[in-house]
Design an enzyme around this catalytic site. Sequence first.
Site, PDB file in Angstrom:
ATOM      1  N   ASP A   1     -33.426  30.062  19.799  1.00  0.00           N
ATOM      2  CA  ASP A   1     -34.625  30.393  19.009  1.00  0.00           C
ATOM      3  C   ASP A   1     -34.274  31.127  17.721  1.00  0.00           C
ATOM      4  O   ASP A   1     -34.683  30.732  16.633  1.00  0.00           O
ATOM      5  CB  ASP A   1     -35.583  31.286  19.816  1.00  0.00           C
ATOM      6  CG  ASP A   1     -36.344  30.519  20.894  1.00  0.00           C
ATOM      7  OD1 ASP A   1     -36.439  29.284  20.789  1.00  0.00           O
ATOM      8  OD2 ASP A   1     -36.836  31.173  21.826  1.00  0.00           O
TER       9      ASP A   1
ATOM     10  N   ARG B   1     -37.306  47.315  23.922  1.00  0.00           N
ATOM     11  CA  ARG B   1     -37.989  46.782  22.732  1.00  0.00           C
ATOM     12  C   ARG B   1     -38.300  47.830  21.668  1.00  0.00           C
ATOM     13  O   ARG B   1     -38.080  47.587  20.480  1.00  0.00           O
ATOM     14  CB  ARG B   1     -39.259  46.027  23.122  1.00  0.00           C
ATOM     15  CG  ARG B   1     -39.016  44.748  23.927  1.00  0.00           C
ATOM     16  CD  ARG B   1     -38.046  43.828  23.241  1.00  0.00           C
ATOM     17  NE  ARG B   1     -37.977  42.523  23.913  1.00  0.00           N
ATOM     18  CZ  ARG B   1     -36.861  41.879  24.163  1.00  0.00           C
ATOM     19  NH1 ARG B   1     -35.690  42.403  23.820  1.00  0.00           N
ATOM     20  NH2 ARG B   1     -36.883  40.700  24.738  1.00  0.00           N
TER      21      ARG B   1
ATOM     22  N   ASP C   1     -43.432  41.201  24.862  1.00  0.00           N
ATOM     23  CA  ASP C   1     -42.429  41.692  23.912  1.00  0.00           C
ATOM     24  C   ASP C   1     -42.943  41.722  22.477  1.00  0.00           C
ATOM     25  O   ASP C   1     -42.642  42.632  21.717  1.00  0.00           O
ATOM     26  CB  ASP C   1     -41.151  40.854  24.019  1.00  0.00           C
ATOM     27  CG  ASP C   1     -40.425  41.127  25.324  1.00  0.00           C
ATOM     28  OD1 ASP C   1     -40.515  42.273  25.815  1.00  0.00           O
ATOM     29  OD2 ASP C   1     -39.777  40.208  25.854  1.00  0.00           O
TER      30      ASP C   1
ATOM     31  N   SER D   1     -35.230  31.623  30.912  1.00  0.00           N
ATOM     32  CA  SER D   1     -35.394  32.554  29.805  1.00  0.00           C
ATOM     33  C   SER D   1     -34.914  33.924  30.286  1.00  0.00           C
ATOM     34  O   SER D   1     -35.458  34.485  31.226  1.00  0.00           O
ATOM     35  CB  SER D   1     -36.875  32.594  29.393  1.00  0.00           C
ATOM     36  OG  SER D   1     -37.127  33.771  28.662  1.00  0.00           O
TER      37      SER D   1
HETATM   38  N1  ARG Z   1     -41.878  40.581  32.239  1.00  0.00           N
HETATM   39  C1  ARG Z   1     -40.989  41.580  31.738  1.00  0.00           C
HETATM   40  C2  ARG Z   1     -41.688  42.405  30.694  1.00  0.00           C
HETATM   41  O1  ARG Z   1     -42.728  42.046  30.227  1.00  0.00           O
HETATM   42  C3  ARG Z   1     -39.682  40.975  31.251  1.00  0.00           C
HETATM   43  C4  ARG Z   1     -39.787  40.263  29.945  1.00  0.00           C
HETATM   44  C5  ARG Z   1     -38.491  39.609  29.581  1.00  0.00           C
HETATM   45  N2  ARG Z   1     -38.499  39.190  28.189  1.00  0.00           N
HETATM   46  C6  ARG Z   1     -38.020  38.041  27.762  1.00  0.00           C
HETATM   47  N3  ARG Z   1     -38.152  37.794  26.491  1.00  0.00           N
HETATM   48  N4  ARG Z   1     -37.413  37.171  28.526  1.00  0.00           N
HETATM   49  O2  ARG Z   1     -41.199  43.443  30.335  1.00  0.00           O
END
Ligand code: ARG
Length: 423
Positions: free
Chosen positions: A32, A113, A142, A198
């Site tokens: 990406d 993040r 995110d 992912s």
């Molecule tokens: N579900 C988790 C969260 O919202 C993990 C997210 C993982 N992020 C990703 N871009 N694969 O914090």
Amino acid sequence: MSNQNTHVRTATYLADPADVHRVLLLYSGGLDTSVMLKWIQDEYDAEVVALTVNLGQPGEDYEVVKGKARQIGAVDAFVVDAREEFARDYVVPAIRANAIYGLGYPLFTALGRPLIAKLAVQYAREHGCDTIAHGCTGKGNDQVRIESTIATLAPELKVIAPVRSWKMGRDEELAYAREHGIPIKTLPAQGAESAPYSIDDNLWGRSSEGRWIEDLSVAPQDDVFQLVTRPELAPDEPQVIELDFEAGVPVALDGQRLELVELLERVAALGCRHGVGIVDHIEDRIVGLKVRDIYEVPAAAILLPAHAELERLVGTIHQNQFKSALDQKWAYLVYAGLWWEPLRGDLDAYMQAANATVTGRVGVKLFKGSARVVTRESPYAVYDAQLATFSESGGLFSQEASPGFIELWSLQSRMAWQVRNSR
Ligand code: ARG
């Protein structure tokens, strides 16, 4: 291209394409963000500065990532090692707050993040960028965490999120990469699943989403576990490890004092070996959806229960009952992308105060997927072995006083029962 015409600015912090000249791209090196690196240059006629943040993603070669950014045309590419800051200022507060969201997510992504976005702001300012680009989709948490951080810390900077708007699927992205000579790490073998999981990871955990994980009727398949040994393959001998805490902060493993990052990594390695920290989690996202994640959280699955046990030992019943409600609030704010919300800071101050006496040693037994606290000791333990046994009370209270207590303790409940049950 069409971007100029179709662009709808739905938030003030989003960039007007005409104002995008130099972009700080949060670059992971994956498909990406690699496609983005090239696409932004062409679409906006802009320069791109790439920033990759090391939060302890296992097995990442950051020199390769940096080289790739340059190869795809970044005018500058930086890698920042933020492991120590992440451990000290994000993971430690999470440990003090026993931070778990839902039924077992220790928030590693949610903690990472705001730091990543904060660094993006810093680098964007230092390198004259007007815009920050990230690779989050429009379906996840995110984007919330990253964009609210940028909008909070740097109202003058704008945001673009190409993955959210460009409507390329994975196949289109692969075609774009091929067409523009963008190197791709792993192409699926013929006939294999076309999309990979992912993944997001750092030193506090790893998540996998997508593919069969979205089918709630499918049990976890082995190939998803790249970190933690499957419990059935873990050693047949249990291992007891000892963790020392000072004011809620883990400081030593098996009597050996370690720097925080190293301690977290060592504990994670032990957890991995013993199959500890596999979580199959259905989660209520901030953006409405429910999602299933497979988490591998070997360090958190050991350190969080160890900390919580010690905290309960040194806290009074009142502190313990009160704190769990605050812990939940802390975890929710962080999950929800509100790291910079003042309430989180207020809660942190409380967490720190409540952790002043969380000092001592906890023994944890690791065995085939489980991490169970087996010993606890603390100079601040609100505990007296003599009081707890049925022998003499040691002078702090008289057992003869108990009936009087019971009579008053149960008074209102007894009265209410009578009122309701007698006629
Ligand atoms: N579900 C988790 C969260 O919202 C993990 C997210 C993982 N992020 C990703 N871009 N694969 O914090």
